[in-house]
Design an enzyme around this catalytic site. Structure first.
Site, PDB file in Angstrom:
ATOM      1  N   ARG A 234       0.755  -1.459  -0.013  1.00 42.81           N
ATOM      2  CA  ARG A 234      -0.035   0.172   0.007  1.00 42.81           C
ATOM      3  C   ARG A 234       0.907   1.069  -0.020  1.00 42.81           C
ATOM      4  O   ARG A 234       1.980   1.253   0.489  1.00 42.81           O
ATOM      5  CB  ARG A 234      -0.985   0.221   1.167  1.00 42.81           C
ATOM      6  CG  ARG A 234      -2.016  -0.822   1.151  1.00 42.81           C
ATOM      7  CD  ARG A 234      -3.225  -0.165   0.229  1.00 42.81           C
ATOM      8  NE  ARG A 234      -4.489  -0.700   0.253  1.00 42.81           N
ATOM      9  CZ  ARG A 234      -4.937  -1.596  -0.608  1.00 42.81           C
ATOM     10  NH1 ARG A 234      -4.116  -2.039  -1.479  1.00 42.81           N
ATOM     11  NH2 ARG A 234      -6.298  -2.233  -0.368  1.00 42.81           N
ATOM     12  N   GLU A 263      -3.622   7.954  -5.974  1.00 45.66           N
ATOM     13  CA  GLU A 263      -3.835   7.204  -7.316  1.00 45.66           C
ATOM     14  C   GLU A 263      -5.487   7.347  -7.589  1.00 45.66           C
ATOM     15  O   GLU A 263      -6.066   7.436  -7.029  1.00 45.66           O
ATOM     16  CB  GLU A 263      -3.365   5.812  -7.195  1.00 45.66           C
ATOM     17  CG  GLU A 263      -4.036   4.953  -6.188  1.00 45.66           C
ATOM     18  CD  GLU A 263      -3.429   3.439  -6.127  1.00 45.66           C
ATOM     19  OE1 GLU A 263      -4.315   2.733  -6.270  1.00 45.66           O
ATOM     20  OE2 GLU A 263      -2.206   3.390  -6.003  1.00 45.66           O
ATOM     21  N   HIS A 281      -1.240   0.178 -10.458  1.00 45.18           N
ATOM     22  CA  HIS A 281      -1.887  -0.501  -9.179  1.00 45.18           C
ATOM     23  C   HIS A 281      -2.640  -1.682  -9.883  1.00 45.18           C
ATOM     24  O   HIS A 281      -3.815  -2.104  -9.900  1.00 45.18           O
ATOM     25  CB  HIS A 281      -2.977   0.144  -8.532  1.00 45.18           C
ATOM     26  CG  HIS A 281      -3.308  -0.352  -7.209  1.00 45.18           C
ATOM     27  ND1 HIS A 281      -3.588   0.485  -6.208  1.00 45.18           N
ATOM     28  CD2 HIS A 281      -3.210  -1.666  -6.790  1.00 45.18           C
ATOM     29  CE1 HIS A 281      -4.036  -0.548  -5.063  1.00 45.18           C
ATOM     30  NE2 HIS A 281      -3.666  -1.707  -5.384  1.00 45.18           N
TER      31      HIS A 281
END
Length: 315
Positions: A234, A263, A281
């Site tokens: 994370r 993001e 991601h």
């Protein structure tokens, strides 16, 4: 018997959406012009929340649904879910561990290999004609037999370490305590000492308030001007400002990142750097894993409403 009404926080692929719509009454919050008004008017009817790891469910959302029974997270991370609010209201929480573990580990190791060997720049070197005009691409860095550090030897960290061992790397790890594993991996309790020991530092620990910015300036600078930080956990686990400062100054050699604060609107400073590999991601982003994740979200909710034990409970 009426189908349970579920608040859906973000979109899912069609292969998940179709069976969700068949099994439940799905209220798609992400498509609503006035989501706050919907919760005021219809929050009492909501018995479940289907969300994604990065979207979570905050206290305000949870409190707006007084009859909420379960939050099913599409993803392994549940740090964006207000667990305190869930405990107070006896709301169950599930996530989707295990099914994505090996894909995430694969991408982390691939990022290390790609960045260490300069594969993105090397492809551009070929496509631009520089290979023909300027000759061989600049030399890159070796991975095999280098020292690797794994910060957090949970499910994903363990799979990363197994893969690194296959490259004959010297693997060390840091966790709350030594793990009972048969592999010849060194335990280094202090993250700073782990960073100082390794050439490649993998950040693989679960995110919480306790781990927030655990990879701070001291850890980052301990990796050093020839080392690399790889984050597949994370964004909150890394002090992003300190990371950017170190990348810009050369105090840290490079970074390979799949997660970012804010993001997808990441800090524009990243876009100016050549010593960072940026990924959107997508560590769990394979067809096979995403289908398994979606099924686990549905199966957890179905089990709850049928009075059966949850498959992967968090709370």
């Amino acid at each position: 018997m009426p189908k349970p009404e579920i608040l859906q926080v973000g979109p899912y692929p069609e292969w998940d959406q179709v069976p969700l719509d068949e099994a439940f009454v799905m209220h798609k919050l992400f498509n609503m012009a006035a989501p706050a008004s919907f919760l005021i008017e219809h929050g009492r009817a909501i018995r479940g929340i289907a969300t994604r790891g990065e979207l979570g469910a905050g206290r305000e959302m949870i409190e707006a649904c007084p009859n909420l029974e379960i939050i099913s997270v599409y993803g392994v991370g549940f740090d964006a879910v207000d667990l305190d609010a869930c405990r107070k209201r006896d709301v169950r929480v599930t996530n989707t561990p295990d099914v994505l573990t090996r894909d995430v580990a694969d991408l982390g190791v691939a990022m290390m290999l790609c960045h260490a060997r300069g594969m993105v720049g090397a492809e551009a070197w070929v496509r631009s004609g520089d290979w023909a005009r300027r000759g061989h691409y600049p030399l890159t860095r070796r991975v095999h037999e280098a020292k690797a550090g794994v910060l957090g030897l949970g499910r994903i960290g363990h799979e990363v370490a197994r893969r690194l061992a296959g490259f004959d790397m010297d693997v060390a790890y840091s966790d709350l305590a030594p793990k009972d594993c048969t592999q010849d991996w060194s335990f280094i309790a202090d993250p700073v000492e782990l960073a100082r020991h390794c050439d490649y530092l993998f950040v693989t620990l679960a995110a919480s308030e306790e781990t927030r910015q655990i990879v701070g300036r001291e850890v980052i600078e301990a990796v050093g001007p020839e080392g690399m930080v790889i984050n597949i956990s994370r964004a909150s686990n890394i002090d992003e400002a300190a990371l950017l400062d170190a990348l810009e100054s050369g105090a840290l050699g490079s970074a390979a990142l799949d997660v970012f604060e804010g993001e997808p609107n990441l800090n524009p400073r990243f876009l100016k750097l050549e010593n960072v590999l940026l990924q959107p991601h997508h560590a769990s982003g394979t067809v096979e894993t995403r289908k398994a994740m979606g099924k686990l979200v549905r199966d957890n909710m179905a089990a709850h409403f049928a009075g059966r034990p949850l498959l992967t409970p968090v709370l």
